[in-house]
Enzyme design. Structure first.
Site, PDB file in Angstrom:
ATOM      1  N   ASP A  63     -76.516  45.963  57.682  1.00  0.00           N
ATOM      2  CA  ASP A  63     -75.890  46.561  56.495  1.00  0.00           C
ATOM      3  C   ASP A  63     -75.083  45.475  55.805  1.00  0.00           C
ATOM      4  O   ASP A  63     -75.127  44.314  56.203  1.00  0.00           O
ATOM      5  CB  ASP A  63     -74.974  47.744  56.898  1.00  0.00           C
ATOM      6  CG  ASP A  63     -74.843  48.746  55.747  1.00  0.00           C
ATOM      7  OD1 ASP A  63     -74.486  48.316  54.635  1.00  0.00           O
ATOM      8  OD2 ASP A  63     -75.139  49.939  55.966  1.00  0.00           O
TER       9      ASP A  63
ATOM     10  N   TRP B 281     -68.381  43.197  21.284  1.00  0.00           N
ATOM     11  CA  TRP B 281     -68.242  43.199  22.754  1.00  0.00           C
ATOM     12  C   TRP B 281     -67.374  42.035  23.214  1.00  0.00           C
ATOM     13  O   TRP B 281     -66.826  42.060  24.306  1.00  0.00           O
ATOM     14  CB  TRP B 281     -69.595  43.184  23.448  1.00  0.00           C
ATOM     15  CG  TRP B 281     -70.206  41.829  23.633  1.00  0.00           C
ATOM     16  CD1 TRP B 281     -70.927  41.133  22.719  1.00  0.00           C
ATOM     17  CD2 TRP B 281     -70.137  40.994  24.799  1.00  0.00           C
ATOM     18  NE1 TRP B 281     -71.303  39.920  23.227  1.00  0.00           N
ATOM     19  CE2 TRP B 281     -70.840  39.807  24.508  1.00  0.00           C
ATOM     20  CE3 TRP B 281     -69.561  41.125  26.059  1.00  0.00           C
ATOM     21  CZ2 TRP B 281     -70.971  38.763  25.416  1.00  0.00           C
ATOM     22  CZ3 TRP B 281     -69.698  40.074  26.964  1.00  0.00           C
ATOM     23  CH2 TRP B 281     -70.392  38.917  26.639  1.00  0.00           C
TER      24      TRP B 281
ATOM     25  N   HIS C 271     -69.374  32.534  29.256  1.00  0.00           N
ATOM     26  CA  HIS C 271     -70.590  31.762  29.471  1.00  0.00           C
ATOM     27  C   HIS C 271     -71.119  31.870  30.894  1.00  0.00           C
ATOM     28  O   HIS C 271     -72.288  32.181  31.080  1.00  0.00           O
ATOM     29  CB  HIS C 271     -70.517  30.333  28.960  1.00  0.00           C
ATOM     30  CG  HIS C 271     -71.906  29.858  28.728  1.00  0.00           C
ATOM     31  ND1 HIS C 271     -72.634  30.232  27.624  1.00  0.00           N
ATOM     32  CD2 HIS C 271     -72.773  29.216  29.535  1.00  0.00           C
ATOM     33  CE1 HIS C 271     -73.872  29.795  27.754  1.00  0.00           C
ATOM     34  NE2 HIS C 271     -73.981  29.168  28.899  1.00  0.00           N
TER      35      HIS C 271
ATOM     36  N   HIS D   5     -69.791  28.411  21.992  1.00  0.00           N
ATOM     37  CA  HIS D   5     -69.747  29.674  21.258  1.00  0.00           C
ATOM     38  C   HIS D   5     -68.758  29.598  20.110  1.00  0.00           C
ATOM     39  O   HIS D   5     -68.565  30.568  19.386  1.00  0.00           O
ATOM     40  CB  HIS D   5     -69.324  30.813  22.190  1.00  0.00           C
ATOM     41  CG  HIS D   5     -70.283  31.039  23.317  1.00  0.00           C
ATOM     42  ND1 HIS D   5     -71.324  31.940  23.231  1.00  0.00           N
ATOM     43  CD2 HIS D   5     -70.383  30.494  24.548  1.00  0.00           C
ATOM     44  CE1 HIS D   5     -72.005  31.926  24.370  1.00  0.00           C
ATOM     45  NE2 HIS D   5     -71.454  31.058  25.184  1.00  0.00           N
TER      46      HIS D   5
ATOM     47  N   LYS E 164     -86.996  25.022  36.664  1.00  0.00           N
ATOM     48  CA  LYS E 164     -87.372  26.327  37.211  1.00  0.00           C
ATOM     49  C   LYS E 164     -88.705  26.797  36.625  1.00  0.00           C
ATOM     50  O   LYS E 164     -89.589  27.243  37.346  1.00  0.00           O
ATOM     51  CB  LYS E 164     -86.287  27.359  36.911  1.00  0.00           C
ATOM     52  CG  LYS E 164     -85.065  27.141  37.766  1.00  0.00           C
ATOM     53  CD  LYS E 164     -84.155  28.343  37.742  1.00  0.00           C
ATOM     54  CE  LYS E 164     -83.305  28.402  38.982  1.00  0.00           C
ATOM     55  NZ  LYS E 164     -83.921  29.031  40.115  1.00  0.00           N
TER      56      LYS E 164
END
Lengths: 379, 533
Positions: B113, B149, B260, B310, B338
């Site tokens: 678990d 947001w 970020h 940003h 990747k």
């Protein structure tokens, strides 16, 4: 001016799809320069941005095609249904180094021209004309603070009638772009723009100039442009600034040097003629009539035409204690409070007029305020 | 759990051996300490939020179908965009990945678990109250917060009580995420089966381990930013108020220092899921396992030094712009590695294309488009032109919808046989994939054109030259939204019945420990740890 081959390519591929959906043809008065790509550049910086974007698109498209042709070849060839038997390789240091180093080199190639543009965009020195741009909820204020036209100052807001927005009337070609008074600048001159704001953050943006600068309350930032062609260029507020964010466009009219001089002369005469005398005693009726216009231009967006405000966000003026109490109202108009900005940029006459108007509208009845009282309160 | 309620009438007698080991009815869920039950609750929770957020998105797109204001007032439109973002990020995508972590990490590392079973219960049960606060905020005076947001100051100071509800909700969700991360890190580091060294862990476990560290590092930063907003609103502080000596731009720095890494929190586990699926359906081991691990770690570390990309239009010094531009462009390199590794895994494999594989391949293709637009946006001059336009909206939907969400779909189809014991409806699954990928591109590809041509984001109404592509985008968005109903149907059908799933339904040659337990996975697994060679 270099036209982009990508733009042409995209247009050819997509024009047919778009034409089926096109709305009423735009009259010759205003033709948007692009629906697919960056707007046609009118400054050196905008042209550099345009070319950088073209370069990036070409490099990315080449890599994309190269990488995904391998993937789709593999998808096509190496499928179980075609009897493909899986190989078992799962490592190759050489290959992995190669595909780390090559992208690194490509990234450096991309960064070099971008660095040049960044440095050029930041050079606001040696300007011919300096204009302070102030963002308000929801309009722009322009103050010519250095160069020809020094001292000129005005507000510029959306000129599109409400009926077009709500669908009652047909929309014009410059729907949501037209303003009451554009910023006027001379062609081929370096214009320095200093941005600030009165309430929340806004952003002053003219795509054709490659200029976008946040306007931050309490701080000054600057940017510049040198427009190479006369004409009217449109932009819009680019930073979310509340309810009417979409309704505070920007228009810049670029004119020849002679036209600019003529405009400056005319504007100065007009300002002299409009000068209000704050010491004059006004009648209540005069103040109310003037105040209604000031209210519509500055207050109505939040406090609403019926003076009831918006529950939870903007307080009602109808039956308001502050409106009733003269010193409180003068103080809040000059200093602001929470979401309410300071309106000290308005003249004493405008402030007295709007105060008197609100004291006598929406069912209120609490007398008048004279311009001299605001003049005294400012001290 | 000691409260065992014997319930011989329960309909699953004989289905699995441990039917009597756990409480039934509401106690099973409210007091759940079992990682599978908690995982299931996370997944249903996020699916619910996904549809709530989706309805808000359709509200946005309906208004933008044509120029003019047709349905909403601009202030409500801003609530829609804000709440769509908040709900999708914090309510749908993040909890969905935690749900996957709960279900799959113990099964993949051979643990019985999660390390802290009761804290696990608390992490989940914090979420429904937070979601309730967010949904209720629409109905308080002034409505939900409409500051976007990103909740930029000082616009947040103007908002009504809906803003405070959102702040409390984010605090609660943040606490939940931090506890979930502590649990995941402890489980992964301490509870692996004998023989499973770190470099033998499945990629999903690796990516989640790194993600959990990111979460612990940045969730408190978000909490700090929104707490400062709260005190600015109510207690007279001036963190972000220039008149009191504060700085509105500081909010942006603090927010994006969280924001970020947050976007990698939402994509790294997606990379993990895709890295599990591609080798199984290509019948070939993952190419460059070690470099995948290093690439994930590099992306995570780089994510801490790129936040100000940003904020290029706030007007930072030229050196600042150059530093953040270069650092951001570097991220393209491990991300590229990747993609190359996935394609190399497929190359010379023996591929089949069941729904999980379709979504995984679709992920690679469409996510890479979002990766390229990210690289384009990394260039400061281009970013200044495109900041706060629909180009950015298109970019982050390519990485978040076609990235995170498609990977979540891929993972759901991949592990659904293990979770339910039944094979899902392959035809419907494939239909779901093709409808999703086609409508997704109809909805979001035109937004690149809108952004380039100059349409700002968060606009309730727009100029005439943007009308055509907005109409196309809205059609795509409604198609995409409706396609997701197929997903619900497939999942419910698989829970209710369907062909019995084998223990290893995809015949994964070395697919991991989860395929060594029966399907459906019994309530308790790996009570005796397996040994990994």
């Amino acid at each position: 001016m270099k036209t982009s081959m990508l733009n042409k390519f995209a247009f050819a591929a997509l024009a047919s799809a778009a034409s089926g959906l096109a709305h009423a043809a735009t009259p010759a008065a205003y033709t948007p320069t692009s629906r697919f790509n960056l707007q046609t550049p009118v400054t050196e910086i905008a042209r550099q941005i345009y070319n950088l974007h073209d370069m990036m698109m070409i490099i990315c498209a080449l890599i994309f095609v190269a990488v995904f042709s391998v993937m789709f070849y593999s998808i096509w060839k190496h499928r179980k249904s075609k009897g493909a038997v899986a190989a078992n390789f799962h490592e190759s240091t050489t290959v992995e180094i190669v595909w780390t180093v090559i992208p690194f080199i490509i990234v450096i190639i991309m960064a070099l021209p971008a660095t040049r543009t960044v440095v050029a965009m930041k050079d606001t020195s040696n300007s011919d004309l300096t204009v302070k741009v102030t963002g308000y909820q929801w309009k722009w204020g322009y103050d010519y603070i250095r160069g020809e036209g020094e001292g000129i100052s005005f507000l510029s807001q959306l000129a599109t009638p409400r009926g077009q927005i709500e669908g009652a009337d047909a929309k014009g070609p410059t729907y949501l772009l037209e303003v009451t008074e554009p910023l006027v600048v001379p062609v081929d001159k370096k214009i320095r723009i200093i941005t600030t704001a009165n309430d929340v953050i806004h952003a002053w943006w003219i795509p054709a100039f490659g200029v976008k600068q946040d306007a931050i309350p309490g701080f000054a930032r600057d940017t510049w442009f040198r427009a190479e062609k006369t004409g009217t260029y449109y932009g819009q507020c680019a930073e979310l600034c509340g309810k009417d964010h979409a309704f505070m466009p920007i228009a810049v009219k670029v004119v020849t040097a002679q036209e600019y001089t003529a405009w400056v002369d005319g504007r100065k005469k007009q300002m002299a003629a409009l000068g209000d005398d704050p010491n004059k005693q006004w009648t209540t009726a005069e103040l109310i009539a003037r105040g209604e216009k000031v209210y519509q231009a500055n207050c109505q967006a939040c406090h609403q035409a019926n003076g009831l405000g918006v529950a939870g966000a903007f307080p009602a003026l109808a039956g308001s204690k502050v409106v009733e109490t003269k010193p409180d109202q003068i103080a809040i108009l000059l200093k602001g409070k929470n979401a309410m900005p300071s309106w000290k940029a308005l003249s004493d006459v405008e402030l007295a007029a709007v105060a008197t108007y609100t004291k006598n509208a929406f069912g209120n009845k609490s007398g008048e305020v004279q311009p001299a009282e605001f003049k005294a309160a400012r001290k | 759990m000691s409260a065992v309620i014997p319930n011989p009438a329960a309909g699953h007698a004989g289905h699995h051996d441990h039917a009597h080991d756990h409480p039934h009815g509401w106690r099973r869920w409210l007091f759940a300490t079992n990682h599978k039950d908690i995982g299931t609750m996370y997944l249903w929770f996020s699916m619910t939020m996904f549809f709530i957020g989706g309805i808000l998105a359709l509200g946005i797109r309906a208004e933008l179908f044509q120029p003019g204001l047709q349905f909403w007032k601009p202030e409500f439109f801003n609530q829609l965009t804000t709440m769509h973002g908040v709900i999708m990020v914090f309510g749908a995508i993040m909890p969905a990945f935690v749900g996957f972590a709960n279900w799959m990490i113990p099964l993949q590392i051979g643990a019985p678990d999660m390390a802290f079973a009761r804290m696990n219960n608390f992490s989940f049960w914090l979420l429904p109250p937070a979601a309730l606060l967010i949904v209720v905020s629409f109905f308080v005076p002034g409505g939900a917060t409409a500051a976007g947001w990103t909740l930029y100051a000082p616009l947040t100071v103007q908002m009504g009580p809906g803003m405070d509800l959102a702040i409390f909700a984010l605090h609660i969700m943040g606490a939940s995420s931090i506890m979930g991360s502590i649990n995941i890190i402890t489980t992964v580091l301490n509870m692996r089966a004998p023989g499973m060294t770190l470099m033998k862990m499945p990629m999903f476990v690796w990516t989640w381990l790194i993600t959990a560290y990111l979460l612990i590092a940045v969730m408190p930063v978000l909490a700090g930013a929104i707490t400062m907003t709260l005190t600015d609103r109510h207690f007279g502080t001036s963190f972000f108020n220039a008149a009191g000596g504060g700085d509105p731009v500081m909010y942006q720095h603090v927010f994006w220092f969280f924001g970020h890494p947050e976007v990698y929190i939402m994509i790294l586990p997606a990379f993990g899921i895709v890295s599990q699926i591609i080798p199984v359906f290509a019948r070939k081991p993952l190419f460059g396992y070690a470099s995948m691990v290093y690439a994930t770690a590099s992306i995570a570390i780089l994510s801490f030094i790129v936040w100000a990309h940003h904020m290029f239009t706030t007007g930072m010094p030229v050196t600042g712009q150059l530093f953040f531009m270069y650092a951001t462009m570097l991220i393209a390199i491990p991300t590229g590695v990747k993609v190359f590794n996935w394609i190399a895994t497929m190359f010379r494999g023996s591929m089949t294309f069941e729904t999980p594989m379709l979504f995984a391949v679709g992920f690679i293709f469409v996510f890479t488009i979002g990766g390229f637009t990210g690289l384009i946006l990394a260039m400061a001059p281009i970013d200044i032109q495109l900041q706060d336009t629909y180009y950015v909206v298109a970019h982050f939907h390519y990485v978040l919808v076609a990235g995170s969400l498609f990977a979540l779909f891929a993972g759901t189809y991949y592990w659904l046989p293990k979770w339910t014991g039944h094979m899902y409806d392959e035809t419907l699954g494939k239909l779901h994939f093709w409808a999703s990928v086609i409508f997704f591109n109809i909805a979001f590809f035109p937004q690149h054109f809108l952004g380039l041509a100059g349409m700002p984001r968060r606009y309730a109404d727009y100029a005439m030259q943007f009308a055509d592509w907005n109409m196309v985008s809205t059609i795509g968005a409604f198609g995409f939204g409706l396609s997701q109903l197929l997903f619900v149907i497939v999942v419910i059908k698989a829970i209710k019945g369907g062909p019995k799933a084998a223990d290893n339904p995809w015949e994964a040659a070395d697919g991991g420990l989860e395929w060594t337990v029966p399907s459906p996975a019994p309530f308790h697994t790996f009570e005796t740890p397996p040994t990994v060679k």
